[in-house]
Design a protein around this motif. Sequence first.
Motif, PDB file in Angstrom:
ATOM      1  N   ASP A   1       0.834  -1.203   0.000  1.00 55.00           N
ATOM      2  CA  ASP A   1       0.000   0.000   0.000  1.00 55.00           C
ATOM      3  C   ASP A   1       0.868   1.251   0.000  1.00 55.00           C
ATOM      4  O   ASP A   1       0.571   2.232  -0.678  1.00 55.00           O
ATOM      5  CB  ASP A   1      -0.920  -0.002   1.214  1.00 55.00           C
ATOM      6  CG  ASP A   1      -1.888   1.172   1.208  1.00 55.00           C
ATOM      7  OD1 ASP A   1      -2.757   1.203   0.313  1.00 55.00           O
ATOM      8  OD2 ASP A   1      -1.774   2.057   2.074  1.00 55.00           O
TER       9      ASP A   1
ATOM     10  N   ASP B   1       2.196   2.253  -3.279  1.00 53.37           N
ATOM     11  CA  ASP B   1       1.184   2.714  -4.215  1.00 53.37           C
ATOM     12  C   ASP B   1       1.512   4.118  -4.714  1.00 53.37           C
ATOM     13  O   ASP B   1       1.068   4.529  -5.763  1.00 53.37           O
ATOM     14  CB  ASP B   1      -0.188   2.688  -3.520  1.00 53.37           C
ATOM     15  CG  ASP B   1      -1.307   3.180  -4.411  1.00 53.37           C
ATOM     16  OD1 ASP B   1      -1.382   2.716  -5.554  1.00 53.37           O
ATOM     17  OD2 ASP B   1      -2.085   4.032  -3.960  1.00 53.37           O
TER      18      ASP B   1
ATOM     19  N   ARG C   1      -1.693   8.653  -2.537  1.00 58.91           N
ATOM     20  CA  ARG C   1      -2.152   8.741  -1.149  1.00 58.91           C
ATOM     21  C   ARG C   1      -2.521  10.181  -0.798  1.00 58.91           C
ATOM     22  O   ARG C   1      -3.545  10.419  -0.145  1.00 58.91           O
ATOM     23  CB  ARG C   1      -1.067   8.216  -0.205  1.00 58.91           C
ATOM     24  CG  ARG C   1      -1.404   8.304   1.268  1.00 58.91           C
ATOM     25  CD  ARG C   1      -0.349   7.614   2.118  1.00 58.91           C
ATOM     26  NE  ARG C   1      -0.498   6.176   2.049  1.00 58.91           N
ATOM     27  CZ  ARG C   1      -1.249   5.463   2.888  1.00 58.91           C
ATOM     28  NH1 ARG C   1      -1.920   6.068   3.853  1.00 58.91           N
ATOM     29  NH2 ARG C   1      -1.329   4.164   2.781  1.00 58.91           N
TER      30      ARG C   1
ATOM     31  N   ARG D   1      -5.859  10.972  -2.180  1.00 59.63           N
ATOM     32  CA  ARG D   1      -6.947  10.369  -1.397  1.00 59.63           C
ATOM     33  C   ARG D   1      -7.208  11.187  -0.140  1.00 59.63           C
ATOM     34  O   ARG D   1      -8.362  11.400   0.242  1.00 59.63           O
ATOM     35  CB  ARG D   1      -6.596   8.915  -1.061  1.00 59.63           C
ATOM     36  CG  ARG D   1      -6.745   7.967  -2.243  1.00 59.63           C
ATOM     37  CD  ARG D   1      -6.712   6.507  -1.811  1.00 59.63           C
ATOM     38  NE  ARG D   1      -5.375   6.086  -1.405  1.00 59.63           N
ATOM     39  CZ  ARG D   1      -4.459   5.583  -2.228  1.00 59.63           C
ATOM     40  NH1 ARG D   1      -4.729   5.447  -3.514  1.00 59.63           N
ATOM     41  NH2 ARG D   1      -3.275   5.216  -1.789  1.00 59.63           N
TER      42      ARG D   1
ATOM     43  N   ARG E   1      -9.221  -6.860  -1.795  1.00 58.77           N
ATOM     44  CA  ARG E   1      -8.982  -5.829  -2.801  1.00 58.77           C
ATOM     45  C   ARG E   1      -9.016  -6.464  -4.180  1.00 58.77           C
ATOM     46  O   ARG E   1      -8.302  -7.436  -4.437  1.00 58.77           O
ATOM     47  CB  ARG E   1      -7.643  -5.130  -2.579  1.00 58.77           C
ATOM     48  CG  ARG E   1      -7.327  -4.092  -3.660  1.00 58.77           C
ATOM     49  CD  ARG E   1      -6.118  -3.238  -3.334  1.00 58.77           C
ATOM     50  NE  ARG E   1      -6.432  -2.311  -2.259  1.00 58.77           N
ATOM     51  CZ  ARG E   1      -5.714  -2.208  -1.138  1.00 58.77           C
ATOM     52  NH1 ARG E   1      -4.672  -2.988  -0.947  1.00 58.77           N
ATOM     53  NH2 ARG E   1      -6.053  -1.334  -0.211  1.00 58.77           N
TER      54      ARG E   1
ATOM     55  N   ARG F   1      -5.811   2.429  -0.294  1.00 59.75           N
ATOM     56  CA  ARG F   1      -6.619   2.168  -1.484  1.00 59.75           C
ATOM     57  C   ARG F   1      -7.947   1.505  -1.106  1.00 59.75           C
ATOM     58  O   ARG F   1      -8.095   0.965  -0.013  1.00 59.75           O
ATOM     59  CB  ARG F   1      -5.841   1.285  -2.453  1.00 59.75           C
ATOM     60  CG  ARG F   1      -4.611   1.954  -3.057  1.00 59.75           C
ATOM     61  CD  ARG F   1      -3.772   0.938  -3.805  1.00 59.75           C
ATOM     62  NE  ARG F   1      -3.147  -0.018  -2.901  1.00 59.75           N
ATOM     63  CZ  ARG F   1      -2.616  -1.173  -3.281  1.00 59.75           C
ATOM     64  NH1 ARG F   1      -2.660  -1.528  -4.562  1.00 59.75           N
ATOM     65  NH2 ARG F   1      -2.045  -1.979  -2.410  1.00 59.75           N
ATOM     66  N   THR F   2      -8.885   1.540  -2.043  1.00 63.87           N
ATOM     67  CA  THR F   2     -10.226   1.004  -1.799  1.00 63.87           C
ATOM     68  C   THR F   2     -10.183  -0.489  -1.494  1.00 63.87           C
ATOM     69  O   THR F   2      -9.431  -1.247  -2.110  1.00 63.87           O
ATOM     70  CB  THR F   2     -11.121   1.249  -3.025  1.00 63.87           C
ATOM     71  OG1 THR F   2     -11.197   2.651  -3.270  1.00 63.87           O
ATOM     72  CG2 THR F   2     -12.519   0.700  -2.802  1.00 63.87           C
TER      73      THR F   2
END
Length: 272
Positions: free
Chosen positions: A11, A14, A19, A22, A204, A232-233
């Motif tokens: 993550d 990513d 980030r 988000r 995920r 992340r989602t």
Amino acid sequence: MDAATADRQADQQDGALARALRYLVRVPFLLLHLFVGLPLAVLCCAFPGVRDWRIGDDTLRGLAIRRWSKTLCRIFGMRVQRLGDLHDDPVMLLANHVTWMDIEVLHAIRAIGFVAKAEIKGWPVIGWLATIGGTVYHARGSRSSQEAVSGALTERLVSGRSVAIFPEGRTSTGEEILPFHGRLIKAAVDADCPVQAIAIGYFRNGELRNHEVAFGHRENFLQNFFRLLGMRTLDVDIVCMPAMETHGRGRKELAALAREQVVEALESRDAT
């Protein structure tokens, strides 16, 4: 390297920009949800004559808690879906425990009283919401606290209200399901009330279970809170097993059966 650490590193890799974006989107929504949504939810729960108004199949209190919790999950990038049916009230739900978000995830599908460690009462926002949601707090290691909690749960079940507990007794890394303890399940046995195993899994993109939601080594609540806010989602599956009658069964037997069902459900989900 364990799976939880690997998930967290993946993550983080990513990208700082992703980030940051988000956070840029989610933080304003979180603040709006806290300073507007939370007071409205509290008002819906505060007045006995109002909170019991029926709206469809639920009360105003239940609807307010479910909507607030579901929105919070979405702000954190968690899409909650229920698989299977929840038993009608009263029932004791027995769920595996990975993260503090488990409470909000379950509140997203039903407003229900929980048993939680006493420390949660002092957590910002979450402790406040847990309290108005009817959480019973338990001091770990205290026999008198355990007896008081068990009595409170029995009283709630007898009065027709459902409750939920995390029989593992603490959060885990999510890599394995810890043994289920039957101490508090005694309340359901005493109330002659059914119990229902609930498996909570974080995924995920349809892949195997994700463990980044779990607390990291020496990670405190606020650190975990902000890390989860920028992740992340995730898809969150809540798998509801058939309810089990407690009549003629002991608490240890019920605990073992519930754990077996949760393990089977999550392993089956991993295999799909």
